[in-house]
Design a protein around this motif. Sequence first.
Motif, PDB file in Angstrom:
ATOM      1  N   TYR A  91       1.798   0.093   8.256  1.00  0.00           N
ATOM      2  CA  TYR A  91       2.163  -1.287   7.951  1.00  0.00           C
ATOM      3  C   TYR A  91       3.342  -1.339   6.991  1.00  0.00           C
ATOM      4  CZ  TYR A  91       2.136  -6.117   6.548  1.00  0.00           C
ATOM      5  OH  TYR A  91       2.527  -7.408   6.297  1.00  0.00           O
ATOM      6  N   LEU A 115      -3.899  -4.297   9.748  1.00  0.00           N
ATOM      7  CA  LEU A 115      -3.275  -2.978   9.704  1.00  0.00           C
ATOM      8  C   LEU A 115      -3.200  -2.381   8.296  1.00  0.00           C
ATOM      9  CD1 LEU A 115      -2.030  -1.078  11.840  1.00  0.00           C
ATOM     10  CD2 LEU A 115       0.209  -1.995  11.222  1.00  0.00           C
ATOM     11  N   PHE A 146      -0.271  -8.054  12.981  1.00  0.00           N
ATOM     12  CA  PHE A 146      -0.575  -6.790  12.323  1.00  0.00           C
ATOM     13  C   PHE A 146      -1.335  -6.995  11.017  1.00  0.00           C
ATOM     14  CE2 PHE A 146       3.387  -4.833  14.456  1.00  0.00           C
ATOM     15  CZ  PHE A 146       2.633  -4.484  15.558  1.00  0.00           C
ATOM     16  N   TYR A 147      -0.909  -7.991  10.239  1.00  0.00           N
ATOM     17  CA  TYR A 147      -1.467  -8.165   8.906  1.00  0.00           C
ATOM     18  C   TYR A 147      -2.787  -8.924   8.928  1.00  0.00           C
ATOM     19  CZ  TYR A 147      -1.628  -9.058   3.892  1.00  0.00           C
ATOM     20  OH  TYR A 147      -2.006  -9.100   2.582  1.00  0.00           O
TER      21      TYR A 147
END
Length: 344
Positions: free
Chosen positions: A269, A261, A255-256
């Motif tokens: 997030y 995100l 995700f990061y």
Amino acid sequence: MDSKESGRNPEFLCMGFQKCGTTTLFEILRQHKDVVLCRDVKEPMYYRVEGLWFFGRKWFYKKRYYGHIAMDDPRRCGEVNAGLTFTGCAKKICHDFPSDTKLIFMMRNPVDRAYSSYKYFLARGFLAKGTVEMDQTYGHAEAFDRYVHSVLDDKGQEKQIMKQRLKYLVFSQSCYYSCIREYLEHFPKENIRFVFFEEFVRDEKAVCQDLFDFIGIGEDEHLDYSIRANEGNERAISGQAAKKYQILKGFNYGFYEFVMLPYWFSGAYEAFKKFYNRKRDEYLIPDTDKSAILPKTRKYLEAYFADEVRGIEKLAGRSLADIWYPVQEHPAKEKAGCRPEDAA
């Protein structure tokens, strides 16, 4: 990201090794007024994860990690990434970086590093659930001895250590010479600097000033040298919890770092991050086991890593007996793929 951002190629790379002080060096370097590091992550995954090559180096590596740096920015651009000695990374790095790139390798007593990484990776799901459970039964010192023999006494597994480095991080990341020699095929020795953990923690300022000269920057009087980062004093509550944490950490990376995100959906997030932190606190607890490595385990591993130490001594042009341990002048046998005489 701004379309005007072009991205820079790092001029220096701190290549490793894990549990040798790279995070502390990263925290010091990021304070320096004449240094700029990659965008909001310590260790870019581009060269460590095969699938990311699909997105292309120009967009994913230079834009994602270094797109915030203007081409005419006078600061020295660098990367600190302890995973760049994993299988296959050297070949990619050698292909994409010029030979005048400065390379830094941080190393510590290979036995101490192996024990430190064993405890660190227990909590992070890199070791089998059975190993985590064995550790909870016997404690770090005895369980580590059993784990060491379960791998190194098995010739089938021992032969795979440098071929499957990610699986055998406890051992492969202490095989310094075998990893560094892959880079020596493409980068001149004068562009490589060795940092020894024991000397680094004894006098961080002196070691860093030497590195600054090597990188080509001056001293910065505002640096904080009291930092001690990523000590990893945690343990998983169970083998299953360690695996769950590994999966959760993988999602966080995705995700990061990969999906980015926070840039597109910061609220989503932040919600995931709260969930991540809550679960992390659920899976991990403070590690109260401070037992030292067993003398018999130390002796066994000193013999196992002896050829690697010899190779580094030849490259560094010095004995490491004063900070690591003395090795015999003539090895009884030579591990496959490690020929320290090549470094002479």
